[in-house]
Design a protein around this motif. Structure first.
Motif, PDB file in Angstrom:
ATOM      1  N   TYR A 208      -5.747  12.932  -5.533  1.00  0.00           N
ATOM      2  CA  TYR A 208      -4.848  13.641  -6.439  1.00  0.00           C
ATOM      3  C   TYR A 208      -5.630  14.383  -7.522  1.00  0.00           C
ATOM      4  CZ  TYR A 208      -2.103  14.244 -10.663  1.00  0.00           C
ATOM      5  OH  TYR A 208      -1.542  14.759 -11.794  1.00  0.00           O
ATOM      6  N   ALA A 209      -6.638  13.716  -8.071  1.00  0.00           N
ATOM      7  CA  ALA A 209      -7.381  14.309  -9.179  1.00  0.00           C
ATOM      8  C   ALA A 209      -8.268  15.469  -8.725  1.00  0.00           C
ATOM      9  CB  ALA A 209      -8.243  13.240  -9.851  1.00  0.00           C
ATOM     10  N   ALA A 210      -8.848  15.357  -7.537  1.00  0.00           N
ATOM     11  CA  ALA A 210      -9.794  16.375  -7.082  1.00  0.00           C
ATOM     12  C   ALA A 210      -9.144  17.465  -6.244  1.00  0.00           C
ATOM     13  CB  ALA A 210     -10.916  15.706  -6.283  1.00  0.00           C
ATOM     14  N   ALA A 211      -8.261  17.086  -5.337  1.00  0.00           N
ATOM     15  CA  ALA A 211      -7.627  18.055  -4.425  1.00  0.00           C
ATOM     16  C   ALA A 211      -6.198  17.597  -4.168  1.00  0.00           C
ATOM     17  CB  ALA A 211      -8.403  18.155  -3.121  1.00  0.00           C
ATOM     18  N   PRO A 212      -5.258  17.900  -5.064  1.00  0.00           N
ATOM     19  CA  PRO A 212      -3.891  17.367  -4.955  1.00  0.00           C
ATOM     20  C   PRO A 212      -3.222  17.650  -3.622  1.00  0.00           C
ATOM     21  CG  PRO A 212      -4.224  18.453  -7.068  1.00  0.00           C
ATOM     22  CD  PRO A 212      -5.441  18.745  -6.251  1.00  0.00           C
ATOM     23  N   ARG A 213      -3.500  18.791  -3.030  1.00  0.00           N
ATOM     24  CA  ARG A 213      -2.848  19.118  -1.768  1.00  0.00           C
ATOM     25  C   ARG A 213      -3.353  18.264  -0.612  1.00  0.00           C
ATOM     26  NH1 ARG A 213      -1.927  25.713  -1.513  1.00  0.00           N
ATOM     27  NH2 ARG A 213      -0.664  25.864  -3.422  1.00  0.00           N
ATOM     28  N   ALA A 214      -4.486  17.621  -0.800  1.00  0.00           N
ATOM     29  CA  ALA A 214      -5.033  16.745   0.237  1.00  0.00           C
ATOM     30  C   ALA A 214      -4.540  15.313   0.105  1.00  0.00           C
ATOM     31  CB  ALA A 214      -6.559  16.760   0.183  1.00  0.00           C
ATOM     32  N   LEU A 215      -3.688  15.048  -0.879  1.00  0.00           N
ATOM     33  CA  LEU A 215      -3.210  13.684  -1.106  1.00  0.00           C
ATOM     34  C   LEU A 215      -2.573  13.044   0.125  1.00  0.00           C
ATOM     35  CD1 LEU A 215      -2.762  11.308  -2.988  1.00  0.00           C
ATOM     36  CD2 LEU A 215      -0.740  12.467  -3.910  1.00  0.00           C
ATOM     37  N   PRO A 216      -1.800  13.775   0.939  1.00  0.00           N
ATOM     38  CA  PRO A 216      -1.209  13.134   2.127  1.00  0.00           C
ATOM     39  C   PRO A 216      -2.216  12.532   3.098  1.00  0.00           C
ATOM     40  CG  PRO A 216      -0.090  15.208   1.658  1.00  0.00           C
ATOM     41  CD  PRO A 216      -1.274  15.145   0.751  1.00  0.00           C
ATOM     42  N   VAL A 217      -3.488  12.905   2.984  1.00  0.00           N
ATOM     43  CA  VAL A 217      -4.509  12.348   3.882  1.00  0.00           C
ATOM     44  C   VAL A 217      -4.595  10.829   3.734  1.00  0.00           C
ATOM     45  CG1 VAL A 217      -6.991  12.335   4.396  1.00  0.00           C
ATOM     46  CG2 VAL A 217      -5.818  14.496   3.922  1.00  0.00           C
ATOM     47  N   ILE A 218      -4.244  10.313   2.567  1.00  0.00           N
ATOM     48  CA  ILE A 218      -4.365   8.868   2.330  1.00  0.00           C
ATOM     49  C   ILE A 218      -3.473   8.068   3.261  1.00  0.00           C
ATOM     50  CG2 ILE A 218      -2.554   8.666   0.592  1.00  0.00           C
ATOM     51  CD1 ILE A 218      -6.016   6.979   0.560  1.00  0.00           C
ATOM     52  N   TRP A 219      -2.422   8.686   3.783  1.00  0.00           N
ATOM     53  CA  TRP A 219      -1.548   7.956   4.719  1.00  0.00           C
ATOM     54  C   TRP A 219      -2.304   7.578   5.988  1.00  0.00           C
ATOM     55  CZ3 TRP A 219       2.634   5.967   2.816  1.00  0.00           C
ATOM     56  CH2 TRP A 219       3.327   6.614   1.803  1.00  0.00           C
ATOM     57  N   VAL A 220      -3.356   8.302   6.313  1.00  0.00           N
ATOM     58  CA  VAL A 220      -4.161   7.965   7.485  1.00  0.00           C
ATOM     59  C   VAL A 220      -4.781   6.576   7.310  1.00  0.00           C
ATOM     60  CG1 VAL A 220      -6.173   8.626   8.864  1.00  0.00           C
ATOM     61  CG2 VAL A 220      -4.609  10.393   7.991  1.00  0.00           C
ATOM     62  N   VAL A 221      -5.190   6.251   6.092  1.00  0.00           N
ATOM     63  CA  VAL A 221      -5.802   4.947   5.830  1.00  0.00           C
ATOM     64  C   VAL A 221      -4.809   3.826   6.111  1.00  0.00           C
ATOM     65  CG1 VAL A 221      -6.885   3.494   4.077  1.00  0.00           C
ATOM     66  CG2 VAL A 221      -7.347   5.959   4.118  1.00  0.00           C
ATOM     67  N   LEU A 222      -3.582   3.989   5.636  1.00  0.00           N
ATOM     68  CA  LEU A 222      -2.570   2.964   5.876  1.00  0.00           C
ATOM     69  C   LEU A 222      -2.191   2.900   7.348  1.00  0.00           C
ATOM     70  CD1 LEU A 222      -0.196   3.377   2.794  1.00  0.00           C
ATOM     71  CD2 LEU A 222      -1.885   1.586   3.203  1.00  0.00           C
ATOM     72  N   GLY A 223      -2.076   4.072   7.988  1.00  0.00           N
ATOM     73  CA  GLY A 223      -1.750   4.077   9.415  1.00  0.00           C
ATOM     74  C   GLY A 223      -2.825   3.402  10.242  1.00  0.00           C
ATOM     75  N   TYR A 224      -4.073   3.668   9.904  1.00  0.00           N
ATOM     76  CA  TYR A 224      -5.179   3.029  10.620  1.00  0.00           C
ATOM     77  C   TYR A 224      -5.188   1.525  10.361  1.00  0.00           C
ATOM     78  CZ  TYR A 224      -9.876   2.122  12.372  1.00  0.00           C
ATOM     79  OH  TYR A 224     -10.936   1.627  13.071  1.00  0.00           O
ATOM     80  N   GLY A 225      -4.919   1.140   9.120  1.00  0.00           N
ATOM     81  CA  GLY A 225      -4.850  -0.286   8.809  1.00  0.00           C
ATOM     82  C   GLY A 225      -3.757  -0.984   9.588  1.00  0.00           C
ATOM     83  N   LEU A 226      -2.630  -0.297   9.803  1.00  0.00           N
ATOM     84  CA  LEU A 226      -1.536  -0.876  10.591  1.00  0.00           C
ATOM     85  C   LEU A 226      -1.955  -1.069  12.041  1.00  0.00           C
ATOM     86  CD1 LEU A 226       1.488  -1.662  10.868  1.00  0.00           C
ATOM     87  CD2 LEU A 226       1.944   0.744  11.374  1.00  0.00           C
TER      88      LEU A 226
ATOM     89  N   GLY B 130       0.811  -1.204   0.000  1.00  0.00           N
ATOM     90  CA  GLY B 130       0.000   0.000   0.000  1.00  0.00           C
ATOM     91  C   GLY B 130       0.848   1.261   0.000  1.00  0.00           C
ATOM     92  N   VAL B 131       1.995   1.206   0.662  1.00  0.00           N
ATOM     93  CA  VAL B 131       2.917   2.342   0.641  1.00  0.00           C
ATOM     94  C   VAL B 131       3.398   2.599  -0.788  1.00  0.00           C
ATOM     95  CG1 VAL B 131       5.149   3.194   1.462  1.00  0.00           C
ATOM     96  CG2 VAL B 131       3.632   1.945   3.025  1.00  0.00           C
ATOM     97  N   TYR B 132       3.738   1.514  -1.497  1.00  0.00           N
ATOM     98  CA  TYR B 132       4.135   1.666  -2.907  1.00  0.00           C
ATOM     99  C   TYR B 132       3.023   2.328  -3.712  1.00  0.00           C
ATOM    100  CZ  TYR B 132       4.075   0.337  -7.798  1.00  0.00           C
ATOM    101  OH  TYR B 132       3.941   0.375  -9.160  1.00  0.00           O
ATOM    102  N   ALA B 133       1.786   1.903  -3.493  1.00  0.00           N
ATOM    103  CA  ALA B 133       0.668   2.451  -4.258  1.00  0.00           C
ATOM    104  C   ALA B 133       0.524   3.956  -4.038  1.00  0.00           C
ATOM    105  CB  ALA B 133      -0.623   1.726  -3.869  1.00  0.00           C
TER     106      ALA B 133
END
Length: 553
Positions: A471-489, A377-380
């Motif tokens: 990325y497509a809708a709000a590029p500056r908000a892209l780092p928010v996706i790391w929350v999903v991986l952190g929560y999954g961990l 998921g980090v690679y993705a």
């Protein structure tokens, strides 16, 4: 003493105090202004993560019997692999468990903070051209690197103080609390030093981050193998001393309270920083010491389409990730039998978490499948972040100026990344299967692990599609996706101990498919996650067509 302009002496008559460090203060203020959100997000985020661990553990552990139930797992080879050497676990307390088991993951987060901050404010600035504009003024040659390291050091110190104050505020030993916080901060400095070197080697920020991230992964593996050997009482326990993460854990907060291992981290950070300064003086501005391989004067026929171009851009990353995941899988698989034996004396509740006394093997292998899925998921996410770099650095616009549509450009990169997800899970499963088969003598595990790893592809695809939509809708908000991986961990590793409700578990996409071979693969979940990922990508393609490119904004 004169400053420099693009590496050359300043104009005649211009003299500035500070020489190579002229302008550090101004650059530091610029960096703080630019990181006004990122700075508190990292520092407060790490402190709050540790606060959450402490609060949850204090809520769950209500008696000495509860602590005794944690001891058997944490003091086993499995606990050493996923936590640490377990100092003081023979007389376990909550603070010792927090530092010895959960501290590892906060230290990894601190290491990422350190290396990414250095790359962001050095190599990325050169690549985008902003550093050239700054150095066109009277600025010292080493001013930018010094300001970046100063910013990183201030973040590390703040993290150390926040975590130390939080632990001491809960009534834990003051010396141990301050030492624990300092150990986390020292990890950040060590990997910031490594990044100081890698940014000199390559002219590409992604490659510099990748090399430093590889060092972080290697440090995790070395520490894990060394700590497992130490717990077992045989084997290469000295491997832990080759890892900056291991140095921090060897401080043994709340047990031995050893400050001297931090000297190793600080010396290493200073030495690597010095090497970085030396290398920066030996390269041209904007270039790396390792020059990129010159390409062919003519493009191959297979590069005619956007899909082939996307594959060419992702190829080097895929090769590196493939090698890393195969080796990691092979290493973890090779310790399957010792890990299973380590659970022989574990309490019934922990044995049940791993699938029961008769399913410990399947439980461990299933957990490793989720671990590898999170890693892929980090690679993705990084693959989607590379699209942002292609756009902001002006390389996407010439492609889109041809007959390539925006949907085709975005879809090509996402398709390559999606295929890469499947390939990397296959590589990880193959390494894990070979290692586990050799460790247990059961060749049938190879097929089971290949299937168990590949089955998690839809969950990773969903993360990939969500990142694409951001990325497509709000590029500056892209780092928010790391929350999903952190929560999954957190859910994947700590749900049984933290007693996370079932409804909260289901928020993680990695909790729906099943930990094969312990559990059957939920085919309906596989189909639904795949369909949901496809819908999110369709929404991403639509959103990307409707916004301006960064270069046109």
């Amino acid at each position: 003493m004169t400053a420099t302009t693009l590496g050359r002496p300043a104009p005649a008559g211009v003299t500035v105090h500070g020489g190579n460090l002229a302008g550090v203060g101004t650059l530091l203020r610029f960096m703080l202004r630019r990181d006004r959100i990122r700075f508190p997000a990292w520092t407060l985020g790490l402190a709050l993560l540790m606060t959450y661990f402490a609060t949850a553990l204090e809520t769950i552990v209500q008696s000495p019997e509860d602590l005794a139930g944690l001891t058997a797992f944490s003091g086993s080879p499995a606990g050493a692999l996923f936590g640490g050497p377990g100092f003081g676990f023979d007389q376990l307390t909550i603070e010792r468990f927090l530092a010895g088991q959960y501290g590892l993951y906060v230290a990894i987060g601190a290491g990422l903070m350190g290396l990414l901050t250095v790359v962001r404010h050095t190599r990325s600035e050169e690549r985008t051209g902003r550093a050239e504009l700054i150095r066109a003024n009277v600025v010292g040659r080493h001013a930018q690197l010094t300001a970046a390291l100063t910013l990183t050091a201030s973040m590390a110190v703040l993290v150390a103080l926040l975590i130390g104050a939080m632990m001491a505020g809960r009534g834990y030993d003051l010396t141990g609390s301050l030492l624990f916080g300092a150990a986390i901060g020292a990890t950040a400095l060590a990997f910031a030093g490594i990044a100081t070197v890698t940014v000199q080697l390559s002219e590409y920020p992604r490659a510099a981050s990748g090399m430093a991230g590889t060092a972080l992964g290697a440090a995790f593996v070395l520490r894990g193998l060394g700590d497992m050997a130490a717990v077992q009482g045989s084997g290469p326990s000295w491997l832990s001393w080759l890892s900056p993460i291991g140095w921090s854990q060897q401080t043994a907060p709340y047990v031995h309270n050893r400050w001297w291992p931090l000297a190793l981290s600080l010396t290493f950070a200073a030495a690597t920083a010095a090497v970085g300064y030396g290398l920066s003086a030996r390269r041209d501005f904007g270039a790396g010491l390792v020059p990129p391989r010159p390409g062919s004067p003519r493009a191959a026929a297979w590069l005619a389409g956007p899909l082939a171009l996307a594959f060419r851009l992702h190829r080097a990353s895929l090769i590196g990730w493939t090698a890393a995941l195969f080796v990691a899988g092979l290493a973890y698989g090779s310790f399957t039998q010792p890990l299973i034996e380590g659970f022989a004396d574990a309490p019934e509740d922990l044995v049940a978490i791993m699938g029961g006394a008769e399913n410990l093997l399947d439980g461990y292998l299933g957990m490793m499948g989720v671990t590898m899925a999170l890693t892929v998921g980090v690679y993705a996410v990084l693959a989607v972040q590379s699209l942002r770099a292609e756009e902001t650095e002006g390389r996407a616009e010439p492609v889109l100026a041809t007959a390539v549509s925006r949907a085709a450009w975005l879809g090509s990169h996402v398709a390559v990344a999606a295929g890469g997800v499947l390939w990397l899970l296959l590589a990880a499963g193959l390494g894990m299967g070979v290692g586990a088969a050799a460790s247990t003598g059961d060749a049938g595990l190879l097929g089971e692990l290949l299937l168990g790893h590949i089955a998690h592809a839809p969950a990773v695809w969903l993360v990939l599609a969500a990142a694409s939509l951001l990325y497509a809708a709000a590029p500056r908000a892209l780092p928010v996706i790391w929350v999903v991986l952190g929560y999954g961990l957190i859910v994947g590793y700590f749900a049984p101990i933290l007693d996370i409700p079932t409804a909260a578990l289901r928020l993680s996409p990695f909790e729906h498919i099943g930990d094969y071979p312990l559990e059957d693969i939920h085919v309906v979940a596989v189909v639904l996650l795949t369909v949901l990922a496809a819908l999110l990508f369709q929404a991403a393609a639509t959103a990307f067509r409707r916004r301006d490119l960064a270069g046109n904004a």
